[in-house]
Write a protein that holds these residues in place. Structure first.
Motif, PDB file in Angstrom:
ATOM      1  N   GLY A 108      16.210  61.819 -21.388  1.00  0.00           N
ATOM      2  CA  GLY A 108      15.621  60.581 -20.886  1.00  0.00           C
ATOM      3  C   GLY A 108      14.657  59.944 -21.859  1.00  0.00           C
ATOM      4  N   ARG A 149      17.782  53.354 -20.575  1.00  0.00           N
ATOM      5  CA  ARG A 149      17.505  54.142 -19.371  1.00  0.00           C
ATOM      6  C   ARG A 149      16.842  53.231 -18.343  1.00  0.00           C
ATOM      7  NH1 ARG A 149      12.978  56.928 -17.180  1.00  0.00           N
ATOM      8  NH2 ARG A 149      11.727  56.527 -19.045  1.00  0.00           N
ATOM      9  N   ALA A 205      15.105  53.351 -14.491  1.00  0.00           N
ATOM     10  CA  ALA A 205      14.575  54.211 -13.435  1.00  0.00           C
ATOM     11  C   ALA A 205      13.808  53.320 -12.470  1.00  0.00           C
ATOM     12  CB  ALA A 205      13.691  55.307 -14.012  1.00  0.00           C
ATOM     13  N   ASP A 253      25.820  59.998 -23.762  1.00  0.00           N
ATOM     14  CA  ASP A 253      24.758  59.594 -22.840  1.00  0.00           C
ATOM     15  C   ASP A 253      24.183  58.217 -23.185  1.00  0.00           C
ATOM     16  OD1 ASP A 253      25.271  62.126 -21.963  1.00  0.00           O
ATOM     17  OD2 ASP A 253      23.195  62.784 -21.910  1.00  0.00           O
ATOM     18  N   LEU A 274      21.865  55.574 -19.148  1.00  0.00           N
ATOM     19  CA  LEU A 274      21.309  56.449 -18.113  1.00  0.00           C
ATOM     20  C   LEU A 274      20.788  55.580 -16.976  1.00  0.00           C
ATOM     21  CD1 LEU A 274      20.228  58.983 -16.795  1.00  0.00           C
ATOM     22  CD2 LEU A 274      18.355  59.022 -18.468  1.00  0.00           C
ATOM     23  N   ASP A 332      19.140  55.798 -13.674  1.00  0.00           N
ATOM     24  CA  ASP A 332      18.365  56.784 -12.929  1.00  0.00           C
ATOM     25  C   ASP A 332      17.603  56.087 -11.804  1.00  0.00           C
ATOM     26  OD1 ASP A 332      17.388  59.280 -12.303  1.00  0.00           O
ATOM     27  OD2 ASP A 332      16.319  59.583 -14.192  1.00  0.00           O
ATOM     28  N   GLY A 380      23.894  59.365 -14.255  1.00  0.00           N
ATOM     29  CA  GLY A 380      22.622  59.332 -13.552  1.00  0.00           C
ATOM     30  C   GLY A 380      22.784  59.261 -12.053  1.00  0.00           C
ATOM     31  N   ARG A 381      21.656  59.155 -11.362  1.00  0.00           N
ATOM     32  CA  ARG A 381      21.654  59.227  -9.896  1.00  0.00           C
ATOM     33  C   ARG A 381      21.480  57.869  -9.226  1.00  0.00           C
ATOM     34  NH1 ARG A 381      15.999  62.580  -9.864  1.00  0.00           N
ATOM     35  NH2 ARG A 381      14.586  60.855 -10.336  1.00  0.00           N
ATOM     36  N   SER A 384      25.077  61.845 -10.696  1.00  0.00           N
ATOM     37  CA  SER A 384      24.299  62.921 -10.066  1.00  0.00           C
ATOM     38  C   SER A 384      23.724  62.410  -8.748  1.00  0.00           C
ATOM     39  CB  SER A 384      23.185  63.409 -10.992  1.00  0.00           C
ATOM     40  OG  SER A 384      22.325  62.353 -11.354  1.00  0.00           O
TER      41      SER A 384
END
Length: 681
Positions: free
Chosen positions: A450, A490, A492, A508, A511, A513, A539-540, A568
């Motif tokens: 990350g 990334r 998030a 990767d 990402l 997230d 990622g989730r 995920s």
């Protein structure tokens, strides 16, 4: 009876989002077309979007504060029965715009409506033909507005065999029925039954029917209901009939029985059982028995006009004071016929996009240019200049150039847009080369996956467009390094909109997230390119890759092997959806999997999900496109396809599950976005 509510009319601050459509979501041409600039201005919200119910539908009770329908949810436009039923029955809030006449099959079917819905006709075009709506026990916060609902009549005037209503509710609460045209149904036009309560019916035209409006049919004295400014004409009975209503407030309605027609009134308004009714400033014209009541009912009349009526006209008892429950200002009864005839029924101004200039506060623009011609020379410097907890949009306009830097948008800086200003998304590039195993400059350890991101987004309502984000870590030159994962971008955060971007890496790359395991993180990627080889969309987050190109890249040593997705996903969330896109690349045939389940940290409670639908798959995709990961079987999680095309599409099998049509109906882009409409700003 319930105690009086405090006077209250709820006005929400949020506006209905714009329709979820290609026009609303696309800025410029798709990725296969010529590169274009992605600048766009947000459209003004429609004025009707902020309307809120009055009357009893506005009160706070039963855990519901007023009636605002699907406001705050996704706005969708429907033209078929299947589309209407899909969104009307969904668990999520929706504003459902009916764009034309929808025939209902079989005739008489009442489409079920779930809580937190607005169903609104687009101007005067929205019609439900041959069917109606049903709101069952516990359904609440529903608006049905600006529709024509008509024609289930089966040729029997007092039809005892067909319970075909325009709108029927059994045990619902907080419902607003407004500006509709309801006519020619087999039973009633509106039935409010079985302890339904907190209902307002306003500015509707109810006509050409035996039974207009029935309320009650219960032993309980529960229902609270308001009727105002409705035009009820050429209906024989139940105008309305109110049985065991705790509080029935009727004002400024126009009841008309025109002479010389085939429909003659048998009675007008009827207070039955234990009903407490206040009937005021209404106008009755030509009705037989305009107002009747049971001996057990209370009915207070004031300010009504009766013209050419005959028969029973009754009142008695003390009833209640409506102003103890909500504020209202009745019009003079003499004005009611002209007011209601002019204003009832569908309006051309409702359910359509606004042309008013009611745009939200203008965005602040910060400029970035490597040559010093902007306010800042680095993107991160511009991000640093965004005030903490900013309430409105800040656009960071980045002039063409290559910006070799790390960029982080922290969680306390929402509403940030990073936008390239060049003619192409290739003109503006943010790039760096950290990998998971790269040592930090301060000697505190390695970055980890990350932490390797070139651009890290931790703030909600982030947007990026018309630029490239790249991690150019050279795996071949760093074979001795432990940890070759190298993230380009990334996220998030929630409500991240990536529009017209290129995200490039190897392992990767992207990402997607969330801020925490229990936090929702929705990401919408449209008209973009994502390039990579191993688990390069992972990622989730609840993420959609829509109308985009997913490019498969060879490994550092020139070999062809890889995995597109590694979700995920938490068990109660949606994972990764690839829709209306292309998966291809200059790699060997049959060398790439569409995905594998990433149970991050060995967490067996996760339920990874990838759905790939309506997408062109090249021959590079394996005939068995899913595989296991770290001891977890993909078959125990959620991996599926639907109506893909191309040489890599293949056929359904035990090793290649396809969604059924019914399953696919619940796995569309709008289902993933769940109440959010990405709009360029």
């Amino acid at each position: 009876m319930r105690e009086p509510h405090s006077t209250y009319r709820r006005v929400l601050t949020g506006l209905v989002p714009l329709a979820l459509s290609a026009a609303a979501l696309t800025c410029g041409a798709g990725p296969a077309a010529a590169e274009t600039s992605r600048a766009a201005a947000p459209a003004a919200p429609a004025a009707w979007a902020a309307d809120t119910a009055d009357g009893f539908a506005s009160v706070n009770s039963l855990g519901q504060n007023g009636t605002y329908g699907g406001r705050g949810g996704t706005t969708v436009t429907v033209r078929t029965q299947a589309e209407l039923e899909k969104y009307a029955t969904a668990a999520e809030p929706y504003v459902i715009v009916v764009a034309g006449a929808i025939p209902v099959s079989p005739v008489g079917k009442e489409i079920k409506v779930a809580s937190d819905k607005t169903i609104v006709g687009s101007g005067t075009a929205g019609q439900i033909v041959g069917g109606g709506f049903f709101l069952g026990t516990g359904v609440h916060n529903v608006i049905i507005r600006n529709l024509t609902i008509r024609d289930t009549y089966q040729g029997v005037w007092n039809d005892k065999d067909h319970d075909y209503d325009a709108i029927q509710m059994d045990g619902a609460h907080h419902v607003w029925i407004d500006h509709n045209d309801l006519r020619n149904m087999a039973d009633g036009l509106i039935d409010v039954r079985k302890d339904s309560t907190d209902v307002t019916v306003s500015w509707n035209e109810l006509s050409s029917n035996n039974k207009a409006f029935g309320i009650g049919w219960t032993e309980n004295v529960t229902t609270d209901i308001t009727l105002h400014h409705n035009w009820i004409r050429e209906t024989e009975q139940r105008n309305p009939s109110a049985d065991n209503c705790a509080h029935a407030h009727l004002y400024n309605n126009y009841l008309e029985d025109a002479p010389g027609t085939s429909i003659a009134s048998s009675y007008g308004t009827y207070a039955r059982g234990g009903t407490a009714m206040v009937l005021e400033n209404s106008y009755f014209q030509g009705f037989a028995n305009p107002v009747i009541k049971d001996a057990t009912a209370s009915l207070v009349q004031r300010g009504n006009v009766f013209s050419g009526t005959s028969g029973r006209n009754e009142s008695g008892g003390t009833a209640f004071d409506p102003k103890a429950y909500y504020a209202y200002s009745p019009d003079a009864a003499a004005k009611v016929p002209s007011l209601v005839k002019a204003g009832a029924g569908p309006r051309s101004s409702l359910g359509t996009a606004s042309t008013a200039s009611t745009a939200s506060a203008a965005a602040t623009t910060l400029t970035v240019a490597k040559d010093g011609s902007g306010q800042y020379t680095t993107v991160q410097a511009a991000v640093n200049a965004v005030p903490a907890n900013n309430a409105s949009r800040v656009v960071i306009a980045v002039k063409p150039g290559t910006y070799r830097e790390l960029v982080k948008v922290p969680s306390n800086k929402p509403h940030v847009t990073i936008q390239g200003t060049g003619a192409s998304r290739k003109d503006t590039v943010i790039v760096y080369n950290n990998a998971a195993g790269t040592q930090k400059p301060d000697g505190s350890g390695t970055y980890g996956t990350g932490g390797s991101a070139t651009v890290a987004v931790e703030a909600d309502d982030f947007q990026a467009r018309n630029l490239s984000i790249t991690n150019d870590f050279d795996e071949g030159a760093h074979q001795s390094l432990s940890g070759h994962q190298a993230v380009a971008l990334r996220t998030a955060a929630d409500r991240v909109f990536l529009d017209g971007v290129i995200v490039t890496g190897d392992q990767d790359t992207l990402l997607l997230d969330t801020a925490a395991k229990d936090r929702l993180g929705r990401v919408y990627v449209s008209d973009s390119y994502v390039l990579g080889n191993v688990d390069f969309i992972f990622g989730r987050a609840t993420a959609v890759i829509d109308r985009s190109v997913i490019t498969l890249r060879k490994r550092w040593d020139g070999s062809s092997a890889g995995y597109v997705t590694a979700p995920s996903t938490a068990a109660d969330r949606k994972g990764i959806l690839i829709a209306n896109s292309t998966v291809s690349g200059d790699v060997s045939n049959g060398s790439f999997y569409l995905g594998r389940p990433w149970h991050a940290g060995g967490d067996a409670s996760l339920d990874p999900q990838t759905t790939v639908r309506n997408t062109s798959l090249s021959a590079a995709v394996r005939s068995t496109p899913w595989t296991d990961m770290s001891g977890f079987s993909w078959k125990a999680d959620r991996f599926a396809e639907y109506k893909n095309t191309g040489a890599g599409a293949g056929s359904a099998s035990a090793d290649r599950p396809f969604l059924t049509d019914a399953q696919a109906a619940g796995q569309e882009v709008a289902d993933w976005l769940a109440g959010w409409t990405p709009t360029a700003s």
